[in-house]
Design an enzyme around this catalytic site. Structure first.
Site: not given
Lengths: 114, 114
Positions: A29-31, A87, A96, A100
């Site tokens: 999960r994305d924070i 992206n 990052v 992803h």
């Protein structure tokens, strides 16, 4: 390439809410979630950007998409729907430098996509 | 599955601004661009949604990503950056039921992605 946060997540050196793992792909999960469901699917192999995806990595890129679709089915929002996003570099808003695939779901996504 | 507009584009029965074609993938400009560059990459094989992507289609999904990255390099915006997006069903905002990877570039993309 230099190591990123994601390598540490893969090695369990820093915690993450992991929702999927197989030989090639990790999903967590994305924070900073942008939707009720917001998960990142990453290859365990570090690839900095989509520009660095080699011909031999095409199947791996497809594995990210398939892992997202399989997660949607498992969680039961496949029929309602979802959006996947990747992206690249500054204009894409890449944060990052380990590719992803964002999976966003649980609300109506709008257009344009950012 | 029923035929979509995209099958007609593949067969050149309706016009499109085609920017890429290979054995498996067609790329053409979106008729309602949301960025200075907005191209759709589709498999020639009709697959309705990402939910319908079978295990054997994973490489094909990767081909869409690679075709987008190769186009970015060819057009010279790979370093500036870009975003790729795929929508599934209602919540994703899917408009045509033949999977298509949106490539958006030429401006700063924002977050969230819709």
């Amino acid at each position: 390439m230099s190591e990123t946060l994601f390598d540490k997540i893969i090695r369990r050196e820093i915690p993450a809410d992991i929702v999927h793992e197989d030989e090639h792909v990790l999903g967590f999960r994305d924070i900073n979630p942008q939707a009720p469901v917001h998960v990142l699917f990453i290859p365990k192999k570090p690839i900095a950007t989509l520009n660095d995806l080699e011909h031999a990595d095409m199947l791996l890129a497809g594995r990210l998409m398939k892992a997202a679709a399989d997660f949607a089915k498992r969680e039961g929002f496949d029929e309602a729907g979802y959006r996947v996003v990747m992206n690249t570099n500054r204009d894409g808003g890449q944060s990052v430098y380990h590719i992803h695939l964002h999976l966003l779901a649980g609300r109506q996504m709008t257009w344009p996509p950012g």
